[in-house]
Each structure stands twice: as structure tokens, then as C-alpha cells.
Motif scaffolding. Structure first.
Motif, short mmCIF file in Angstrom:
data_model
loop_
_atom_site.label_atom_id
_atom_site.label_comp_id
_atom_site.label_asym_id
_atom_site.label_seq_id
_atom_site.Cartn_x
_atom_site.Cartn_y
_atom_site.Cartn_z
N ILE A 189 36.04 103.11 24.96
CA ILE A 189 36.40 102.41 26.32
C ILE A 189 36.60 100.90 25.69
O ILE A 189 37.72 100.29 26.15
CB ILE A 189 34.84 102.38 27.14
N GLN A 190 36.30 100.55 24.76
CA GLN A 190 36.42 99.26 23.87
C GLN A 190 38.21 99.40 23.42
O GLN A 190 38.86 98.38 23.60
CB GLN A 190 35.57 98.88 22.75
N MET A 191 38.36 100.56 22.94
CA MET A 191 39.75 100.74 22.21
C MET A 191 40.81 100.74 23.50
O MET A 191 41.81 100.25 23.48
CB MET A 191 39.84 102.03 21.46
N ILE A 192 40.47 101.45 24.59
CA ILE A 192 41.26 101.41 25.86
C ILE A 192 41.39 99.96 26.34
O ILE A 192 42.54 99.53 26.58
CB ILE A 192 40.71 102.28 26.90
N PHE A 193 40.21 99.31 26.34
CA PHE A 193 40.53 97.90 26.90
C PHE A 193 41.26 97.11 26.05
O PHE A 193 42.31 96.32 26.27
CB PHE A 193 39.08 97.11 26.80
N PHE A 194 41.12 97.29 24.66
CA PHE A 194 42.12 96.66 23.68
C PHE A 194 43.50 96.97 23.80
O PHE A 194 44.50 96.10 23.42
CB PHE A 194 41.38 96.54 22.22
N GLY A 195 43.57 98.19 24.15
CA GLY A 195 45.00 98.49 24.45
C GLY A 195 45.78 98.02 25.39
O GLY A 195 46.87 97.86 25.17
N PHE A 196 45.14 97.84 26.43
CA PHE A 196 45.46 96.80 27.67
C PHE A 196 45.90 95.60 27.17
O PHE A 196 46.96 94.89 27.52
CB PHE A 196 44.90 97.09 28.94
N VAL A 197 45.01 95.04 26.51
CA VAL A 197 45.21 93.56 26.01
C VAL A 197 46.44 93.54 25.15
O VAL A 197 47.13 92.61 25.16
CB VAL A 197 43.82 93.16 25.29
N LEU A 198 46.64 94.55 24.07
CA LEU A 198 47.82 94.63 23.40
C LEU A 198 49.05 94.78 24.10
O LEU A 198 50.14 94.02 23.82
CB LEU A 198 47.50 95.78 22.55
N ILE A 199 49.18 95.57 25.16
CA ILE A 199 50.32 95.54 25.83
C ILE A 199 50.86 94.39 26.64
O ILE A 199 51.79 93.87 26.67
CB ILE A 199 50.09 96.88 27.10
N ALA A 200 49.64 93.69 27.02
CA ALA A 200 49.81 92.41 27.77
C ALA A 200 50.30 91.17 26.89
O ALA A 200 51.31 90.60 26.97
CB ALA A 200 48.53 91.80 28.26
N ILE A 201 49.74 91.30 25.77
CA ILE A 201 50.29 90.49 24.59
C ILE A 201 51.84 90.75 24.08
O ILE A 201 52.56 89.65 23.92
CB ILE A 201 49.46 90.62 23.15
N ASN A 202 52.18 91.86 24.23
CA ASN A 202 53.59 92.18 23.60
C ASN A 202 54.40 91.84 24.73
O ASN A 202 55.48 91.36 24.52
CB ASN A 202 53.72 93.77 23.33
#
Length: 219
Positions: A189-202
């Protein structure tokens, strides 16, 4: 000039057919090397952009096939050789653009190839930790330096976007590697959350770059 380029292209096809006829798979790099000779000569004499682009493609094909014939292609030294070769080409065409006003598109292709091989090196498993750290640092510094310079001091949109694309690919690849080596159901779940954060940052980075480009064009 387009007629000359067509002639060189047909010459290359003829060389390839000869190689296919005589089954010269062991020395396939020589076919591209022979094709490269008239390409280089005409590019020097005529300074036609298409010859530069074809020359870069042929250098990479002949170089990689030579390495593939004489060593294991997955060795990190093979990628290092191709990286240094394309780095030299990028520098040559960068200087050529400023001195002779030619080589603009060839510069982009050479820089793309340079970034690609350095990207492979930054993830290569056979490199020791110290050299891997240096390679990653060099890759990040090259992308940031190239992108910032061509955005802030000398507006060159393709160079900015090439640097940005490879930067985004690098971040995503790093993220995937972290998931692969640290995967467990507890952190999914943490990795999925950070994945969305990564998309937002990009997305934020790309939008910021687009705004800076628009601002620089209006100054």
C-alpha cells in the motif's frame, strides 16, 4: 543534395545485399563500416544534415556489432565504449552547430544515444558499488546540467525535453527497482501511495518546465 543522400542510401542497401549473399554474419560490422566511409566523406564536403544523422546511426550499428562479435554484449565495458563514442559525437556536433551552423539535429540524436548508454550503465549489475555511484551521479549531473543550461541560459527546447524524458524514465526505473528488491505485502500500500506521489511530482516537473519555456520565449 537529396539525390546524393539517396545514392549513399542505395549504396548501403547494395552493401547489405552483398553481405547477405556471401553470408558475412561474423563480420557484419564491416558492412556498416564500409557504408560509413562515403557517409563521413560527403558529410564533411557537403555538410548536409541527413548525412550527419545517418553517420551517427552507422557508427552505433558498426560499433555495437563489433563489440557483439568480439566480446559479450552485456558487459558494462561495452556500454561504456558506446557511451564515450556518442559523447564525443555529441560534443563534435555541438561545436559544429556553433562554428559551422550545421549538425543541430545530429546533436540531439547523439545526446539521446549518450543518455541511453549512460542510463544502462547506471543500472548495470556488474559494476561495483563505487563505480555505480559515480555513474549514477554522472548521469544525474549530465541531465540536470544540460537541462538547466538549455532552459535558463540558452533556450534549446529539444535538449530540455530529452533531458526531462530521461530524467523521468530514470526516476520511474529507480522506483521499480526499489519495489522489486523490497517487495512484501506489508509495504504494498505504501509503494502504491508513493507511486501516485511520483506521478504527481513528474507532472509538476513537466508543467514547470513548460512554463519556464513559455516565459523564456516571451523574454
Amino acid at each position: 543534395m537529396p539525390c546524393l543522400f539517396s545514392g549513399v542510401f542505395i549504396f548501403g542497401i547494395g552493401v547489405a545485399l552483398i553481405g547477405q549473399t556471401y553470408n558475412s554474419h561474423a563480420d557484419s560490422h564491416m558492412l556498416f563500416l564500409v557504408w560509413l566511409i562515403p557517409t563521413i566523406l560527403l558529410s564533411i564536403l557537403i555538410r548536409y544534415e541527413a548525412f550527419y544523422v545517418l553517420g551517427i546511426i552507422l557508427v552505433n550499428l558498426s560499433g555495437w556489432l563489433y563489440i557483439n562479435t568480439h566480446s559479450i554484449p552485456t558487459e558494462w565495458s561495452s556500454f561504456l565504449t558506446m557511451f564515450l563514442t556518442n559523447l564525443a559525437l555529441a560534443c563534435i556536433f555541438y561545436i559544429s552547430e556553433h562554428i559551422a551552423k550545421t549538425g543541430r539535429y545530429a546533436k540531439y540524436i547523439a545526446f539521446t544515444c549518450t543518455s541511453f548508454y549512460l542510463f544502462i550503465l547506471s543500472f548495470h549489475q556488474d559494476i561495483n558499488n563505487i563505480n555505480l555511484f559515480i555513474t549514477n551521479l554522472l548521469f544525474i549531473a549530465m541531465l540536470l546540467g544540460t537541462g538547466m543550461y538549455h532552459l535558463r541560459y540558452k533556450l534549446d527546447v529539444p535538449m530540455v525535453y530529452i533531458s526531462t524524458i530521461f530524467g523521468i524514465i530514470y526516476i520511474i526505473a529507480r522506483y521499480i527497482k526499489i519495489i522489486v528488491y523490497n517487495f512484501s505485502s506489508g509495504i504494498l500500500i505504501q509503494m502504491i501511495f508513493f507511486g501516485f506521489v511520483l506521478i504527481a511530482i513528474n507532472y509538476f516537473i513537466v508543467e514547470k518546465i513548460n512554463m519556464e519555456i513559455k516565459k523564456a520565449r516571451h523574454e
